[in-house]
Each structure stands twice: as C-alpha cells, then as structure tokens.
Design a protein around this motif. Structure first.
Motif, PDB file in Angstrom:
ATOM      1  N   LYS A   1       0.837  -1.096   0.050  1.00  0.00           N
ATOM      2  CA  LYS A   1       0.105  -0.107   0.126  1.00  0.00           C
ATOM      3  C   LYS A   1       0.818   1.244   0.115  1.00  0.00           C
ATOM      4  CE  LYS A   1      -4.051   2.019   2.168  1.00  0.00           C
ATOM      5  NZ  LYS A   1      -3.678   3.224   2.002  1.00  0.00           N
ATOM      6  N   HIS A   2       0.539   2.029  -0.949  1.00  0.00           N
ATOM      7  CA  HIS A   2       1.420   3.255  -1.026  1.00  0.00           C
ATOM      8  C   HIS A   2       0.484   4.557  -1.042  1.00  0.00           C
ATOM      9  CE1 HIS A   2       3.852   6.386  -3.542  1.00  0.00           C
ATOM     10  NE2 HIS A   2       4.860   5.979  -2.652  1.00  0.00           N
ATOM     11  N   ASP A   3       0.544   5.536  -0.279  1.00  0.00           N
ATOM     12  CA  ASP A   3      -0.103   6.783  -0.161  1.00  0.00           C
ATOM     13  C   ASP A   3       0.849   7.902  -0.336  1.00  0.00           C
ATOM     14  OD1 ASP A   3      -2.206   5.087   0.403  1.00  0.00           O
ATOM     15  OD2 ASP A   3      -2.297   5.425   2.408  1.00  0.00           O
ATOM     16  N   PHE A   4       0.213   8.608  -1.308  1.00  0.00           N
ATOM     17  CA  PHE A   4       1.307   9.885  -1.712  1.00  0.00           C
ATOM     18  C   PHE A   4       0.537  11.306  -1.652  1.00  0.00           C
ATOM     19  CE2 PHE A   4       2.713  12.708  -5.027  1.00  0.00           C
ATOM     20  CZ  PHE A   4       4.259  12.929  -4.820  1.00  0.00           C
ATOM     21  N   GLU A   5       0.927  12.266  -1.173  1.00  0.00           N
ATOM     22  CA  GLU A   5       0.266  13.397  -1.423  1.00  0.00           C
ATOM     23  C   GLU A   5       1.451  14.647  -1.664  1.00  0.00           C
ATOM     24  OE1 GLU A   5      -2.260  14.938   1.839  1.00  0.00           O
ATOM     25  OE2 GLU A   5      -2.759  13.085   2.348  1.00  0.00           O
ATOM     26  N   ALA A   6       1.236  15.424  -2.594  1.00  0.00           N
ATOM     27  CA  ALA A   6       2.041  16.568  -3.041  1.00  0.00           C
ATOM     28  C   ALA A   6       1.207  17.802  -2.890  1.00  0.00           C
ATOM     29  CB  ALA A   6       2.876  15.986  -4.260  1.00  0.00           C
ATOM     30  N   LEU A   7       1.656  18.739  -2.025  1.00  0.00           N
ATOM     31  CA  LEU A   7       0.978  19.848  -2.046  1.00  0.00           C
ATOM     32  C   LEU A   7       1.763  21.210  -2.817  1.00  0.00           C
ATOM     33  CD1 LEU A   7      -1.454  21.820  -0.896  1.00  0.00           C
ATOM     34  CD2 LEU A   7      -0.046  22.271   0.941  1.00  0.00           C
ATOM     35  N   TYR A   8       1.473  21.697  -3.713  1.00  0.00           N
ATOM     36  CA  TYR A   8       2.152  22.775  -4.551  1.00  0.00           C
ATOM     37  C   TYR A   8       1.851  24.053  -4.192  1.00  0.00           C
ATOM     38  CZ  TYR A   8       2.934  18.720  -7.663  1.00  0.00           C
ATOM     39  OH  TYR A   8       3.202  17.608  -8.208  1.00  0.00           O
ATOM     40  N   GLY A   9       2.719  25.329  -4.164  1.00  0.00           N
ATOM     41  CA  GLY A   9       2.471  26.551  -3.697  1.00  0.00           C
ATOM     42  C   GLY A   9       1.489  27.317  -4.414  1.00  0.00           C
ATOM     43  N   ALA A  10       1.111  28.419  -3.390  1.00  0.00           N
ATOM     44  CA  ALA A  10      -0.108  29.361  -3.921  1.00  0.00           C
ATOM     45  C   ALA A  10       0.299  29.972  -5.057  1.00  0.00           C
ATOM     46  CB  ALA A  10      -0.520  29.961  -2.797  1.00  0.00           C
ATOM     47  N   THR A  11      -0.615  30.147  -6.077  1.00  0.00           N
ATOM     48  CA  THR A  11      -0.528  30.926  -7.326  1.00  0.00           C
ATOM     49  C   THR A  11      -1.497  31.638  -7.745  1.00  0.00           C
ATOM     50  OG1 THR A  11       0.456  31.057  -9.541  1.00  0.00           O
ATOM     51  CG2 THR A  11      -0.483  28.905  -8.737  1.00  0.00           C
ATOM     52  N   ASN A  12      -1.665  32.766  -8.350  1.00  0.00           N
ATOM     53  CA  ASN A  12      -2.623  33.110  -9.230  1.00  0.00           C
ATOM     54  C   ASN A  12      -2.960  32.905 -10.510  1.00  0.00           C
ATOM     55  OD1 ASN A  12      -0.670  34.836  -9.638  1.00  0.00           O
ATOM     56  ND2 ASN A  12      -1.928  36.760  -9.486  1.00  0.00           N
ATOM     57  N   ALA A  13      -2.510  31.583 -10.912  1.00  0.00           N
ATOM     58  CA  ALA A  13      -2.503  31.419 -12.268  1.00  0.00           C
ATOM     59  C   ALA A  13      -3.738  31.635 -12.868  1.00  0.00           C
ATOM     60  CB  ALA A  13      -2.043  29.884 -12.511  1.00  0.00           C
ATOM     61  N   VAL A  14      -3.786  31.719 -14.095  1.00  0.00           N
ATOM     62  CA  VAL A  14      -5.091  32.251 -14.972  1.00  0.00           C
ATOM     63  C   VAL A  14      -6.010  31.186 -14.867  1.00  0.00           C
ATOM     64  CG1 VAL A  14      -4.129  31.315 -17.142  1.00  0.00           C
ATOM     65  CG2 VAL A  14      -5.982  32.938 -16.968  1.00  0.00           C
ATOM     66  N   THR A  15      -5.653  29.755 -14.770  1.00  0.00           N
ATOM     67  CA  THR A  15      -6.279  28.821 -14.962  1.00  0.00           C
ATOM     68  C   THR A  15      -7.178  28.575 -13.428  1.00  0.00           C
ATOM     69  OG1 THR A  15      -4.409  27.369 -14.082  1.00  0.00           O
ATOM     70  CG2 THR A  15      -4.879  27.217 -16.367  1.00  0.00           C
ATOM     71  N   PHE A  16      -6.635  29.289 -12.231  1.00  0.00           N
ATOM     72  CA  PHE A  16      -7.187  29.160 -10.986  1.00  0.00           C
ATOM     73  C   PHE A  16      -8.325  30.107 -10.729  1.00  0.00           C
ATOM     74  CE2 PHE A  16      -3.294  26.935  -8.980  1.00  0.00           C
ATOM     75  CZ  PHE A  16      -3.372  25.954  -9.542  1.00  0.00           C
ATOM     76  N   GLN A  17      -8.326  31.137 -11.803  1.00  0.00           N
ATOM     77  CA  GLN A  17      -9.360  32.316 -11.591  1.00  0.00           C
ATOM     78  C   GLN A  17     -10.831  31.835 -11.718  1.00  0.00           C
ATOM     79  OE1 GLN A  17      -7.929  35.080 -10.219  1.00  0.00           O
ATOM     80  NE2 GLN A  17      -6.149  33.692 -10.362  1.00  0.00           N
ATOM     81  N   ASP A  18     -11.448  32.676 -10.955  1.00  0.00           N
ATOM     82  CA  ASP A  18     -13.240  32.351 -10.723  1.00  0.00           C
ATOM     83  C   ASP A  18     -13.777  33.486 -10.432  1.00  0.00           C
ATOM     84  OD1 ASP A  18     -15.821  31.473 -10.588  1.00  0.00           O
ATOM     85  OD2 ASP A  18     -15.375  29.571 -10.112  1.00  0.00           O
ATOM     86  N   ALA A  19     -14.414  34.443 -11.240  1.00  0.00           N
ATOM     87  CA  ALA A  19     -14.901  35.867 -10.766  1.00  0.00           C
ATOM     88  C   ALA A  19     -16.049  35.369  -9.917  1.00  0.00           C
ATOM     89  CB  ALA A  19     -15.427  36.552 -11.965  1.00  0.00           C
ATOM     90  N   ARG A  20     -16.653  34.319  -9.751  1.00  0.00           N
ATOM     91  CA  ARG A  20     -17.704  34.051  -8.787  1.00  0.00           C
ATOM     92  C   ARG A  20     -17.057  33.872  -7.257  1.00  0.00           C
ATOM     93  NH1 ARG A  20     -19.995  28.762 -11.033  1.00  0.00           N
ATOM     94  NH2 ARG A  20     -17.787  28.256 -10.826  1.00  0.00           N
TER      95      ARG A  20
END
Length: 716
Positions: free
Chosen positions: A319-338
């Motif tokens: 059994k292998h559990d892996f988690e990777a957290l990446y740093g915060a960014t205001n990349a265009v793909t993350f934007q949501d005007a709502r």
C-alpha cells in the motif's frame, strides 16, 4: 555547431578510453580483497540474476558509491545523474520536471513498491525516503514491462538496508553542509537500530533534517521555487522499520516507511533579469498560502519460499499513499470571478495518489530440461488519483479510479556460453471517472462520467553470448508501456456534451527498445559499449502554450524516437587507485502531429544533453578514501525557429563542467567524511532553466556554488 571547451574535451576523451560496461556503475567498490570483480546480482528483474546474463544495460550503484556521493550532495537525482549514463541532470529541486532516463520517464520503485504516479504525473516522486536507508540502487535502462506500467525509459529500484551480522547494534549518523552564510546551514541526524538472529531480523531508522538556502558561484542567493516545490528552506523527517522472520526455506517480511518533506515558508521567489543574464533569486518573506510538501506512506508485506514446487516463490502485498501540495499561485487557470476578482485568487494544487497492489512471482530452474528456467507471475494494482485545489476545495482533476491485472511468463535457456530469454506480459486496464465539472477557466463544463478499457501484450526477447573469457555481447528487444496523462487531458475540457468514455483514450504508450552491446569484465576493470533505439508510435509529448497571463501544458499524442549510445566503467591499476567514467549521447526526435515527419528534437522537458563523467578513487591509507569527479554537460541548440501552434520549441543550452571532491576516514570514534560540491565554485544556470524555462524570469535557476559538507557515523 557544438563548442567543446578544453576541460570538456579532456573529460570526454578520457571517458572514451576507459569506456565501460553499461551493466555496472563505478564498480571499483565491487572488487573483493583479492582484486577480483565480485558477481553483481540484480533483483529488479523479478528474480535474482547476474548482470552478465541480462541482455540489456544494467547499472548497480553500490553502498560505497552512494555514501561518497551523498557526502557531496544529499540529492537522489544528483546521484543518478552521476552514475547512470542516460540520466538527465538534476534540477536540485523537489520538482523533478525535466529529469528523464534516455529521453523517457522511468518507473521508480522502493523495494519493488511503485513510487511513480503515471495517471497524474506531478513530477514530485523523486523524494520519498531518506538517503540513509538506501543500500543500493538498481537501474535497468530502456523500456521494460517486468515491473508494470510507467517504465518506458527504464526501472529505478531503490533497495533498502537490512541487518547483515548477528547481534544488536545502534548507529548514529550526522551530516552538515554550509557555504558559510548565515541562512544556508543544511543538517541531518539519524539513528539506526538493528537486531539479527538466525531466524529474526529488525532494522529501524529515524531522522530529522533541516535545509537552509544556497548560493551560486557569484554569491547570490539561489531562486526558490515556491510553486512546484524546492528543497531550499525545508524540513523533513523519516521513520523506517523492517521486520523479518525466517523459518526453513520460508521468510516473511514487513516494511514500513513514513517520509515527510515540506517548506518552511521563509523566502519568496525574486524574478531575475533575462536581458541582463541575471537568474532568479530569493528574498526573505512569506509566500502566499501554505508551503509546498511531500508526504509518503508505504507499507509492504513480503513472503518468500525458496523451494515451492521446485521453484522460488515470492509474493508482495503493498500500500502506497502519496500527497504533494504545490505552492499558491494566481495562475489564470485558477481564476473564478464568482469567488474573487480576476487575478486576485490564489489557490494551491494538491495531488493525492493511493495505491494498493500485489506482485506474485514463481521462478523454476531446470524446467523439463536442464538449463531451462520458467518464470510465471501475476500483478494486480488499484490506483486512485485526484488533483484538487486546496484553498477553495475545487476539483481540478477528478478522481481517477484505475485497476489493472497483468499475468506474465518468461523462459530463459542457458546452454554453454549462451543465454536466451523471452517473455510476454498481458496487461488488462480499466479507468473509471465519475461525473465532474471543470474549473471556470474551462467554462465550468460538466463532463459525464464513464470508463475506458485497454488490453495490451508487451514482449521481450534477448540473448547473451559469453564468447571468450571475460567477454560477452548481448542483443535485446524489450517493450515497456505507460498511459497518457489522463488527468492533464480531463482537467482541460471546455466544450459541452463531453463524456469520459469518449475523451480518454487509454491506448497505452508502448515503447520498444532495441539494444546491442559488448562487455568486458576483468580482474582490474570493466569496459563496454551499448547502442539503443527506442521507439513509440503513439507517444505523449507535453507542450507549453500561452494562456492569459500564464502558460498551460497540453498533451500531444505523437510518435517519438530516441537513439543513443553509452559507455561506462572503471579501471583499477592498483589496489589503492581506480578510475571510472561514462559518456552518454542521446538524440530524441518527435513530430509536430500524427503523420508529420520526425524532425523536431525532444526538448528539455523530455531529454537531457549529452554528458560525460570522469573520476578517480584513491585509498590514501587503510580506512581513508578520496574521490575526485568531474561531470560535463555538452552544449545543445535545437528546433531553431520552430513552432507548433503557439508553442515555441526553440531551445539553447551552454554546457558546463562541475568538479566535486569527497573523502572519508575511519577512526576509533567513527567514520568522518568531508565533501566539496562544485569545487571550483563554477557559476552556471541549470540545463532545464537554460532550455525549457529560458523565457521565464521567475524560473531560471542557477546551480549551487562551492559547498562544504561534513559527515560522521558510528556503530555501537
């Protein structure tokens, strides 16, 4: 035209004279007390096998070489880049984007447990265990299916330590490195406890590590990658336990590993000046969001029977559990005007991959006739992987529920000086995805859930001829397979009325590696040469295209061909002195689209530059060792003026030579070591930063300048 500098020419020329066997890696430490070359046995082939009976290129990095390299830099990928000819240069980051083996992705294992995440390749699988628990590394270069999917470039199997002598021991180890700056101390300390009897053995290890900042050859603080992940300004720890019980011909073993590496969040990325040639740097400050981190949890239960129905039987549940957290960014793909005004929303990518699987292997020698070995096996895997945005709890890549079942069979026949082997693996795979909605950048598109299936047989065939004492030649053809990055495909859906069943093509990336080589193994050294041709008709190439105020990656299913040749080996003129070296030349090509000519060179995301390594080991006196090594990366200028759509494929790289020094001394108070990375304090910008990231002022990272490391270890 490629420019060759004087030191570079010296390194390459010397390597060509001591050209060595791809089936070994700097095996000066493999000599026994009489100067004979010890037999090297590889287990990554699913059965213990001597390297001179494997029809392919195999590298075994032993404990002594690893210890010397980790005195220089505690970086797993840097060790691979030093000892494995076809491995690309280390990024010196937590992110391994751009690191490859012979222009393709390798399958990374820890004691046979897959660490790679091919369903959603976040390129953070390089840090999963403390280097102090690794006894050796076995690398099988070239496509292989023997360990499952993902090994289109080869297999890298990290083997953990086990107790070797009866009794109870306690060991302490410590490492500290510095560039004599107030914020760049890097230290690690660990404790090992072992206990062994004839029937029971145990090894436990615990470590704590803190890494500071680093500086380049000009005394400028290195840039920190606060988004993709960095080893600068981090903390980490590892807890490892291995328990084994033997009874007659049988053995059962439990292995547990818990590894964490995460950022401290004390520095921010400072963009460089591309026009002035100033690379990215860092300044004190708190970046947005939570620091990047890797969390890895692995458990395996192994059973072995040395004589079951006349053969050796092994079974592994893992059994292998892996988690990777990446740093915060205001990349265009993350934007949501709502949620927030455009360009004001910072979010963090979070990949979670959980695997459960089993591996069963039975190897029977002398089946039907003497010399005929039969290997049968069955692998099963369940892999659930997802990618979410941690701050707003949005789905970026839906949960990918993957299952595979793969029986395999192999025959090997040894007659006289010939060994012939061939086998087939039948892979049955299924991917299921529930209905989900893409991000606002992709128009909040609802995608109907569904499934995709594939069935594929992959084969291998090869032969070794030991035609004279100490000489052998081999020829082999082997296939490996992988899957396209399904997560990258599914997260970008932006048109309505789509379903997973119609979007995902699980047709595997089948790579065939054809290779020939000649080897010599003598009392004082080893020499050899191999030539390979690796082809995939339906490959997977990630291309970077502009999107708003950022960039995104897209997957292109196009053919790829990688050709190259490699030499590596060592020579020991005396018991106290040895010389080792390697040279690798890699030439990867792909096409702009299906049916187009193969006239585009593979970029730095996929392929490393040509590389030469030259070094020497010297035993000054009993218990004292000195190692000096140089690595040269050759210039690379590709795809001049070429574009595919909006993706610019032109890349330029100015090569450089780095020299490292390490030493160790045995004393009544333990073993002391000293290492100097980048001995001449060379100022350089890394291969990936010069090539793939050359136009990104926030991603052009210089390499470490001169760094002193001190180590100490003692067994009680």
């Amino acid at each position: 035209m490629t420019r060759i500098k004087p030191l570079s020419l010296a390194v390459a020329t010397a390597c060509s004279f001591i050209a060595g066997m791809p089936a070994t890696a700097q095996q000066a430490n493999a000599a026994d007390t009489e100067g004979q070359v010890a037999s090297v046995v590889v287990t990554a082939t699913r059965g213990a096998k001597a390297v001179d009976k494997i029809p392919g290129a195999v590298t075994v990095i032993g404990q002594q070489d690893l210890a010397a390299q980790y005195q220089i830099a505690d970086d797993p990928s840097q060790a691979l880049a030093t000892f494995v000819p076809g491995y690309s240069p280390s990024r010196q980051k937590m992110s391994s984007t751009g690191e490859s083996l012979r222009g393709r992705q390798p399958l990374i294992l820890l004691d046979g447990i897959p660490q790679s995440n091919p369903l959603r390749a976040g390129m953070r699988e390089g840090y999963f265990a403390d280097s102090a628990i690794i006894e050796r590394i076995e690398v099988i270069s070239g496509a292989s299916a023997v360990q499952g999917m993902g090994a289109t470039g080869g297999i890298i199997n990290y083997i953990t330590k086990s107790p070797r002598v009866n009794g109870t021991t306690v060991g302490l180890n410590a490492r500290a490195s510095t560039q004599f700056r107030s914020d760049n101390l890097d230290w690690k300390t660990g404790v090992t406890v072992t206990h062994k009897t004839d029937a029971f053995d145990m090894l436990g290890y615990a470590s704590v590590q803190r890494r500071g900042m680093s500086y380049d050859g000009r005394g400028r603080r290195l840039g920190i990658d606060t988004v993709q992940g960095d080893t600068l300004d981090t903390r980490g720890h590892d807890l490892f336990l291995k328990l084994g019980k033997s009874f007659g011909d049988q053995r059962i073993q439990l292995t547990v590993n818990r590894f964490d590496l995460g950022g401290e969040g004390d520095y921010r990325n400072q963009r460089g000046d591309l026009a002035a040639g100033v690379p990215t740097s860092s300044v004190p400050g708190t970046p947005e969001g939570e620091p990047t981190k890797n969390e890895v949890r692995s458990v395996s239960l192994d059973y072995r029977h040395a004589n079951l129905a006349g053969g050796a039987f092994t079974a592994q549940l893992f059994k292998h559990d892996f988690e990777a957290l990446y740093g915060a960014t205001n990349a265009v793909t993350f934007q949501d005007a709502r949620i927030a005004p455009v360009n004001a929303l910072y979010d963090q990518s979070h990949i979670v991959a959980d695997k459960v699987g089993s591996r069963i292997t039975w190897v029977r020698p002398d089946t039907v006739v003497p010399g005929l070995e039969l290997t049968l096996g069955l692998d099963m895997l369940r892999d659930h992987t997802l990618q979410r945005l941690a701050v707003t709890d949005r789905t970026w890549v839906p949960e990918l529920k993957f299952q595979s079942t793969a029986p395999f069979a192999q025959l090997e026949y040894e007659f006289g000086n010939f060994t012939v082997r061939g086998g087939v693996r039948r892979e049955r795979a299924k991917l299921e995805v529930d209905t989900y909605t893409t991000l606002a950048f992709y128009r909040n598109t609802q995608v109907e859930g569904g499934s995709a299936k594939s069935t594929k047989s992959v084969k291998n065939l090869g032969a070794v001829w030991r035609f004279a004492p100490q000489w052998s030649v081999f020829a082999g053809s082997s296939e490996g397979f992988g899957l396209p990055d399904a997560g990258l495909l599914l997260r970008g859906v932006n048109s309505p009325n789509q379903s997973v069943s119609s979007l995902v093509n699980l047709q595997p990336i089948v790579t065939r590696n054809n290779e020939v080589g000649i080897n010599w193994r003598g009392e004082r050294g080893q020499v050899g040469l191999s030539r390979y041709d690796s082809r995939s008709k339906l490959g997977s190439v990630i291309r970077i295209v502009p999107a708003g105020n950022g960039v995104i990656g897209i997957v292109e299913r196009v053919p790829t061909v990688v050709k190259g040749w490699e030499v590596s080996g060592d020579w020991r003129p005396t018991r106290d002195w040895s010389v080792f070296g390697s040279y690798a030349r890699t030439d990867g090509k792909t096409a702009a689209s299906q049916g187009a000519p193969l006239d585009l060179a593979l970029g730095a995301r996929s392929q490393g530059p040509n590389k030469a390594v030259l070094g020497t080991n010297w035993r000054l006196l009993a218990g004292a060792q000195l190692r000096l090594q140089a690595t040269h990366l050759f210039d690379r200028d590709i795809n001049i003026g070429r574009r595919v759509g909006t993706s610019n494929l032109e890349e330029h790289f100015v090569g450089y030579t780095l020299v490292d020094l390490s030493s160790s001394f045995d004393t009544p108070y333990g073993r002391f070591g000293a290492g100097i990375e980048n001995l001449f304090d060379k100022q350089y910008v890394g291969y990936y930063s010069q090539s793939a990231a050359a136009l990104d002022a926030g991603n052009t990272y210089a390499g470490r300048g001169r760094t002193l490391a001190l180590t100490w270890s003692r067994m009680f």
